[in-house]
Scaffold this active site. Structure first.
Site, PDB file in Angstrom:
ATOM      1  N   HIS A 124      -8.999  -0.330  -2.452  1.00  0.00           N
ATOM      2  CA  HIS A 124      -8.476  -0.485  -1.567  1.00  0.00           C
ATOM      3  C   HIS A 124      -8.949   0.639   0.199  1.00  0.00           C
ATOM      4  O   HIS A 124      -9.405   1.828  -0.761  1.00  0.00           O
ATOM      5  CB  HIS A 124      -7.460   1.103  -1.586  1.00  0.00           C
ATOM      6  CG  HIS A 124      -5.870   0.058  -2.430  1.00  0.00           C
ATOM      7  ND1 HIS A 124      -4.522  -0.391  -1.623  1.00  0.00           N
ATOM      8  CD2 HIS A 124      -6.173   0.254  -3.364  1.00  0.00           C
ATOM      9  CE1 HIS A 124      -4.248  -0.984  -3.141  1.00  0.00           C
ATOM     10  NE2 HIS A 124      -4.407  -0.378  -4.160  1.00  0.00           N
ATOM     11  N   HIS A 182      -9.661  -3.623  -8.071  1.00  0.00           N
ATOM     12  CA  HIS A 182      -9.832  -3.950  -6.393  1.00  0.00           C
ATOM     13  C   HIS A 182     -10.306  -2.540  -5.884  1.00  0.00           C
ATOM     14  O   HIS A 182      -9.227  -1.384  -6.906  1.00  0.00           O
ATOM     15  CB  HIS A 182      -8.289  -5.035  -5.927  1.00  0.00           C
ATOM     16  CG  HIS A 182      -7.973  -4.177  -6.286  1.00  0.00           C
ATOM     17  ND1 HIS A 182      -7.015  -4.514  -7.863  1.00  0.00           N
ATOM     18  CD2 HIS A 182      -6.951  -3.197  -5.528  1.00  0.00           C
ATOM     19  CE1 HIS A 182      -6.142  -3.308  -8.361  1.00  0.00           C
ATOM     20  NE2 HIS A 182      -5.379  -3.081  -6.777  1.00  0.00           N
TER      21      HIS A 182
HETATM   22  P1  5GP Z   1      -2.618  -1.682  -7.491  1.00  0.00           P
HETATM   23  O1  5GP Z   1      -3.105  -2.531  -8.850  1.00  0.00           O
HETATM   24  O2  5GP Z   1      -3.755  -1.282  -6.721  1.00  0.00           O
HETATM   25  O3  5GP Z   1      -1.710  -0.806  -7.684  1.00  0.00           O
HETATM   26  O4  5GP Z   1      -1.679  -2.524  -6.300  1.00  0.00           O
HETATM   27  C1  5GP Z   1      -2.025  -4.350  -5.758  1.00  0.00           C
HETATM   28  C2  5GP Z   1      -1.865  -3.984  -4.119  1.00  0.00           C
HETATM   29  O5  5GP Z   1      -2.172  -4.882  -4.409  1.00  0.00           O
HETATM   30  C3  5GP Z   1      -0.537  -3.748  -3.696  1.00  0.00           C
HETATM   31  O6  5GP Z   1      -1.166  -2.790  -2.922  1.00  0.00           O
HETATM   32  C4  5GP Z   1      -0.417  -4.702  -2.870  1.00  0.00           C
HETATM   33  O7  5GP Z   1       0.860  -4.588  -1.403  1.00  0.00           O
HETATM   34  C5  5GP Z   1      -1.668  -5.585  -3.139  1.00  0.00           C
HETATM   35  N1  5GP Z   1      -0.525  -7.355  -3.802  1.00  0.00           N
HETATM   36  C6  5GP Z   1      -0.042  -7.561  -4.675  1.00  0.00           C
HETATM   37  N2  5GP Z   1       0.262  -9.031  -4.491  1.00  0.00           N
HETATM   38  C7  5GP Z   1      -0.669  -9.041  -3.182  1.00  0.00           C
HETATM   39  C8  5GP Z   1      -0.333 -10.565  -2.637  1.00  0.00           C
HETATM   40  O8  5GP Z   1      -0.861 -11.333  -3.036  1.00  0.00           O
HETATM   41  N3  5GP Z   1      -1.645 -10.563  -1.523  1.00  0.00           N
HETATM   42  C9  5GP Z   1      -2.635  -9.844  -0.793  1.00  0.00           C
HETATM   43  N4  5GP Z   1      -2.948  -9.739   0.818  1.00  0.00           N
HETATM   44  N5  5GP Z   1      -1.788  -8.521  -1.118  1.00  0.00           N
HETATM   45  C10 5GP Z   1      -1.597  -7.882  -2.413  1.00  0.00           C
END
Ligand code: 5GP
Length: 131
Positions: free
Chosen positions: A95, A93
């Site tokens: 951001h 993903h």
């Molecule tokens: P990363 O994997 O890039 O370190 O962080 C994962 C991102 O996904 C975080 O910013 C977190 O807030 C978001 N995230 C995790 N679980 C969910 C979810 O169930 N719904 C949404 N909308 N965002 C999520």
């Protein structure tokens, strides 16, 4: 087992959706670091973004660009910052974060406080600018 993002894409878990096409899905981060913080995800479950093949990665960036243009129109900001972290959810993903200054996209800072109603309104505002 499906990742949490696949379950969101499949509608098993609710989200504030921004846009989708046949290959990608965009929705608001549940724990935003700035208003309008959005995630762009490929529907194909691939853990690490740099394991996407070149064509898919290119199309993901083109999709993210359309989302970023909508964010820029909907949210007062200087730029849309782009970050890849991927340490929490094993599903590639990007951001996309509306920013005024560099520190707005620092992930170590305190998250902003938003209600579900505010998230719903923000998503609606971005969706209405998505072309
Ligand atoms: P990363 O994997 O890039 O370190 O962080 C994962 C991102 O996904 C975080 O910013 C977190 O807030 C978001 N995230 C995790 N679980 C969910 C979810 O169930 N719904 C949404 N909308 N965002 C999520």
């Amino acid at each position: 087992m499906a990742t949490i993002f696949s379950r969101i894409i499949n509608g098993e878990i609710p989200c504030h959706k921004i846009a989708e096409d046949s290959e990608f899905f965009a929705f608001l981060d549940i724990n935003p670091i700035a208003a309008g913080h959005t995630l762009v995800v490929p529907k194909q479950e691939i853990d690490y973004i740099f394991d996407l093949n070149d064509d898919l990665l290119g199309r993901m960036m083109a999709f993210a660009k359309k989302v970023a243009k909508a964010q820029q129109r909907a949210i007062p900001c200087k730029r849309i910052g782009l970050t890849v972290i991927g340490l929490e959810v094993p599903h590639a993903h990007i951001h996309l974060v509306p920013i005024q200054k560099e520190s707005d996209i620092y992930f170590g800072k305190e998250k902003i406080k938003v209600t579900q109603e505010e998230l719903a309104q923000t998503a609606e505002n971005i969706r209405s600018e998505y072309k």
